[in-house]
Design a protein around this motif. Structure first.
Motif, PDB file in Angstrom:
ATOM      1  N   SER A 104       8.284   0.361  -1.832  1.00 26.09           N
ATOM      2  CA  SER A 104       7.921  -0.738  -0.950  1.00 26.09           C
ATOM      3  C   SER A 104       8.790  -1.979  -1.142  1.00 26.09           C
ATOM      4  O   SER A 104       9.996  -1.913  -0.984  1.00 26.09           O
ATOM      5  CB  SER A 104       6.444  -1.055  -1.141  1.00 26.09           C
ATOM      6  OG  SER A 104       6.027  -1.969  -0.178  1.00 26.09           O
ATOM      7  N   HIS A 105       8.163  -3.069  -1.539  1.00 21.19           N
ATOM      8  CA  HIS A 105       8.855  -4.357  -1.634  1.00 21.19           C
ATOM      9  C   HIS A 105       9.549  -4.543  -2.981  1.00 21.19           C
ATOM     10  O   HIS A 105      10.184  -5.568  -3.198  1.00 21.19           O
ATOM     11  CB  HIS A 105       7.834  -5.475  -1.435  1.00 21.19           C
ATOM     12  CG  HIS A 105       6.665  -5.331  -2.357  1.00 21.19           C
ATOM     13  ND1 HIS A 105       5.753  -4.304  -2.216  1.00 21.19           N
ATOM     14  CD2 HIS A 105       6.298  -6.016  -3.448  1.00 21.19           C
ATOM     15  CE1 HIS A 105       4.860  -4.387  -3.187  1.00 21.19           C
ATOM     16  NE2 HIS A 105       5.157  -5.418  -3.945  1.00 21.19           N
ATOM     17  N   ASP A 109       9.155  -5.301   4.992  1.00 17.32           N
ATOM     18  CA  ASP A 109       9.512  -5.010   3.598  1.00 17.32           C
ATOM     19  C   ASP A 109      10.326  -3.728   3.470  1.00 17.32           C
ATOM     20  O   ASP A 109      10.742  -3.134   4.471  1.00 17.32           O
ATOM     21  CB  ASP A 109       8.249  -4.942   2.732  1.00 17.32           C
ATOM     22  CG  ASP A 109       7.407  -3.718   3.035  1.00 17.32           C
ATOM     23  OD1 ASP A 109       7.460  -3.237   4.186  1.00 17.32           O
ATOM     24  OD2 ASP A 109       6.693  -3.233   2.138  1.00 17.32           O
ATOM     25  N   ASP A 148       9.748  -0.585   2.901  1.00 24.96           N
ATOM     26  CA  ASP A 148       9.352   0.634   3.610  1.00 24.96           C
ATOM     27  C   ASP A 148       8.724   0.370   4.977  1.00 24.96           C
ATOM     28  O   ASP A 148       8.203   1.291   5.606  1.00 24.96           O
ATOM     29  CB  ASP A 148       8.393   1.467   2.747  1.00 24.96           C
ATOM     30  CG  ASP A 148       7.102   0.735   2.435  1.00 24.96           C
ATOM     31  OD1 ASP A 148       7.126  -0.503   2.324  1.00 24.96           O
ATOM     32  OD2 ASP A 148       6.058   1.398   2.296  1.00 24.96           O
ATOM     33  N   ASP A 199       6.078  -1.391   6.042  1.00 29.17           N
ATOM     34  CA  ASP A 199       4.648  -1.496   6.343  1.00 29.17           C
ATOM     35  C   ASP A 199       4.123  -2.930   6.254  1.00 29.17           C
ATOM     36  O   ASP A 199       3.001  -3.202   6.671  1.00 29.17           O
ATOM     37  CB  ASP A 199       3.811  -0.543   5.472  1.00 29.17           C
ATOM     38  CG  ASP A 199       4.002  -0.737   3.987  1.00 29.17           C
ATOM     39  OD1 ASP A 199       4.819  -1.602   3.602  1.00 29.17           O
ATOM     40  OD2 ASP A 199       3.341  -0.027   3.210  1.00 29.17           O
ATOM     41  N   ARG A 200       4.936  -3.853   5.741  1.00 28.85           N
ATOM     42  CA  ARG A 200       4.478  -5.245   5.679  1.00 28.85           C
ATOM     43  C   ARG A 200       5.133  -6.079   6.768  1.00 28.85           C
ATOM     44  O   ARG A 200       6.176  -5.699   7.305  1.00 28.85           O
ATOM     45  CB  ARG A 200       4.850  -5.872   4.327  1.00 28.85           C
ATOM     46  CG  ARG A 200       4.208  -5.198   3.160  1.00 28.85           C
ATOM     47  CD  ARG A 200       4.489  -5.954   1.886  1.00 28.85           C
ATOM     48  NE  ARG A 200       3.758  -5.309   0.802  1.00 28.85           N
ATOM     49  CZ  ARG A 200       3.378  -5.922  -0.293  1.00 28.85           C
ATOM     50  NH1 ARG A 200       3.654  -7.196  -0.479  1.00 28.85           N
ATOM     51  NH2 ARG A 200       2.714  -5.270  -1.217  1.00 28.85           N
TER      52      ARG A 200
HETATM   53 CO    CO Z   1       5.446  -1.674   1.725  1.00 31.71          CO
END
Ligand code: CO
Ligand code: VG1
Length: 544
Positions: free
Chosen positions: A113-114, A278, A280, A282-283
């Protein structure tokens, strides 16, 4: 091609956290480390034989190598087919979309992710089930249990698959299809939002937007959706080429790490709208001209305006937020006369509610917003939702927020993160808070009296599963709250998060600076936790 049985020994640190297993790249590169975890996933799944998996990641360092290993292990495990994103790229929400659209058995998403990437950064892996969402705790617990006792893993001896070539391939008996990473996802966005209205916004010549993909996975998605399908001018998307190390940056869309975008939106020639996603995808972070939209407020605004988007015109079944997320959405839910659920942190807790049709929208304070169109939070979805709202309402982001607060009141909200704290010190802070919480009810701090204090636990209303130890909450009689919890995604020491919220009904006070409005509560949080004395830190690492 033969299947090789490889003897191995268990690793004792393969317990999935808030969102899968996240470790330093070096940890994953140890012999057998990734293989063990993948085998543990396959062992925990029943009846995968002949079924379809979705596979892809955020493009970070080690993504391609991991995909080759997983493909050969999936073939050995007897899966029938794997759909792989072109060049190994799939954003987390796109993977969720594909699992649902093609009725796959599940999916493996490679992302931290982030968290920063590159050879010295982080890597991660998680399993999503057939609803497209993160595996629930009973599955992640089973994966962990298998990881503790593994003696062997199974892998097909075969050549690598050309991930850069779209089309059909075969690995032993297993079929592989390398698919376009963007198409299915972009079509889904077109089905949910008023692309015609948004296109007019962009061609009207006054509206300007910047989207920062932070050299992470959303680049190709953003180019396609904003610049191609929605007609925004080239250059709207910045940092749009995914890089294995995210250009050395920290692909976390917040005021600290997305500073390039923030400086633009707060600069002299500021565009009207800014957004970032972010690692991946999703944010999301939403910015107006010289205006930051708190993610909890963004969720509330989307809920209040959802009917303006074609995909949500018939209303919302209900909404949900994670416990530390501000209660701004609760007020919208109340006005709409729909249910609002409070769940532990992490998207996996929303899955059952969405599957059961109880909620349409959900979100977290950590820049996560989503709906039942997939079973992951979805960064670009939130950005397009905002564009849809702006296109219909023809107002600035700031005006929309100010009107929202006037109508519902404002939930001032902040999160203070103390990153890379010594793990023992962090555990000790939480243990002391836990011990002290029972004595807090009825106590007065400044003008506020404590109404309740507990360690949040949650019983899933659909399957009855119980999750305990989800964060210490202190609630005051006027509705203000302080929450303490330890991060379950970090890879260095511990990250202590302090969440602070206060409700203000009086619109004359809505223009205050958030940190000023919450200064007293922040002082109380620091005092109750003793964070400064115990860590020696005078300031948080990140303030949101
Ligand atoms: Co993420
Ligand atoms: C953080 C956030 C949480 C989010 C999780 C995964 O978890 O607080 O809200 O669901 O990251 O998001 P934690 O345990 O570190 O607080 V992502 O975009 O990293 O998959």
């Amino acid at each position: 091609m033969s299947i090789r049985t490889v003897p191995t020994q268990p690793f004792d640190d393969q317990k999935p956290g808030t969102s899968g297993l996240r470790k330093k790249v070096g940890t994953f590169q140890q012999p057998h480390y990734l293989e063990n975890f993948v085998q543990a996933i396959f062992n925990a799944l029943e009846n995968g034989k002949g079924k379809t998996l979705v596979l892809g990641g955020d493009g970070r360092f080690y993504n391609r190598e991991a995909i080759q290993i997983i493909l050969k292990m999936a073939a050995a495990a007897g899966f029938g087919k794997v759909l792989v994103g072109h060049n190994g790229i799939l954003s987390t929400p796109a993977a969720s979309c594909l699992i649902r659209k093609y009725a796959a058995f599940g999916g493996i998403i490679l992302s931290a992710s982030h968290n920063p990437g590159g050879p010295h950064g982080d890597f991660g892996i998680k399993y999503n089930t057939d609803n497209g969402g993160p595996a629930p705790e009973k599955v992640t617990d089973a994966i962990y249990a298998y990881s503790r006792h593994l003696q062997h893993y199974y892998i097909l001896e075969a050549d690598d698959v050309p991930l850069d070539t779209l089309g059909h391939f075969q690995l032993g008996k297993m079929a592989i299809e390398i698919i376009d990473s963007v198409n299915d996802y972009a079509e889904m966005m077109e089905s949910l939002f008023d692309f015609t209205a948004i296109r007019q916004l962009f061609t009207g010549n006054t509206f300007r937007m910047r989207f920062d993909a932070m050299h992470a996975v959303t680049g190709p998605y953003a180019h396609d959706i904003f610049e191609k399908r929605l007609g925004a001018p080239a250059g709207t998307v910045m940092n749009g080429t995914p890089l294995e190390d995210f250009g050395g940056g920290h692909p976390d869309p917040n005021l600290t790490y997305a500073h390039e975008l923030v400086e633009m939106l707060f600069g002299a020639q500021a565009p009207d709208f800014g957004a970032a996603s972010d690692g991946d995808g999703d944010r999301n972070m939403i910015l107006g001209k010289r205006f930051f939209v708190n993610p909890s407020d963004s969720l509330a605004v989307i809920a209040a305006n959802a009917h303006l988007a074609p995909g949500y015109q018939y209303g919302l079944a209900g909404v949900a937020r994670s416990m530390p997320t501000s209660m701004a959405i609760d007020r919208v839910a109340h006005a709409l006369n729909i249910d609002c659920y409070e769940t532990p942190t992490g998207w996996k807790f929303f899955g059952n509610l969405m599957d059961a049709g109880r909620v349409t929208l959900c979100g977290e304070e950590s820049f996560g917003t989503g709906s039942s169109h997939v079973r992951e939070k979805d960064g670009l979805w939130a950005v397009v939702f905002w564009l849809n709202i702006l296109a219909v309402r023809q107002q600035s982001v700031e005006d929309i927020l100010r009107e929202h607060w006037t109508r519902y009141g404002r939930n001032f909200y902040t999160r203070h993160d103390y990153e890379s704290v010594d793990s023992n010190i962090a555990k000790n802070i939480m243990a002391q808070l836990h011990d002290n919480m029972v004595t807090l009810a009825g106590k007065t701090f400044g003008a506020r009296r404590v109404a309740y204090s507990d360690d949040f636990s949650y019983t899933d209303p659909i399957d009855g599963s119980k999750s305990t130890g989800q964060g210490i909450r202190i609630g005051f009689e006027d509705g203000a709250r302080i929450v303490f919890r330890l991060s379950g995604t970090g890879t260095e020491g511990a990250t202590l998060r302090i969440y602070v919220e206060a409700y203000e009904a009086d619109s004359a006070r809505h223009a205050q600076d958030t940190q000023d409005a919450l200064a007293e509560l922040i002082g109380i949080a620091n005092q109750i936790s003793g964070i400064r004395e115990k860590t020696g830190r005078m300031e948080p690492t990140v303030i949101t």
